[in-house]
Design a protein around this motif. Structure first.
Motif: not given
Length: 78
Positions: A6-15, A41-42, A46-56
């Motif tokens: 998932l690229k920064i700025g993209e949204k998806a749903k967890i399967k 989000i960001q 170093s590219g790892d880890p990545v920040a993700y928004r889940v439920r706010g």
């Protein structure tokens, strides 16, 4: 597609989550459940880890774990 793609700025749903039982339980407790929207989000410098928004809430997930989270319905966030 998995969460690590998932690229920064993209949204998806967890399967599905395909992690060991302890990590799966941890992520479920944080709201990483089937059908939940997640947004990249960001990335750290170093590219790892990545920040993700889940439920706010924003969570950092390591690439090795993100590779085990399967997604569907990717959409750009602009």
């Amino acid at each position: 597609m998995n969460l690590s793609e998932l690229k920064i700025g993209e949204k998806a749903k967890i399967k599905t989550l395909d992690l060991d039982s302890d990590m799966t339980r941890r992520l479920w407790d944080l709201g990483f459940t089937k059908g939940t929207e997640i947004e990249a989000i960001q990335a750290s410098p170093s590219g790892d880890p990545v920040a993700y928004r889940v439920r706010g809430t924003i969570f950092a997930v390591r690439k090795k774990d993100a590779m085990q989270v399967e997604l569907w319905e990717v959409e750009s966030h602009e």
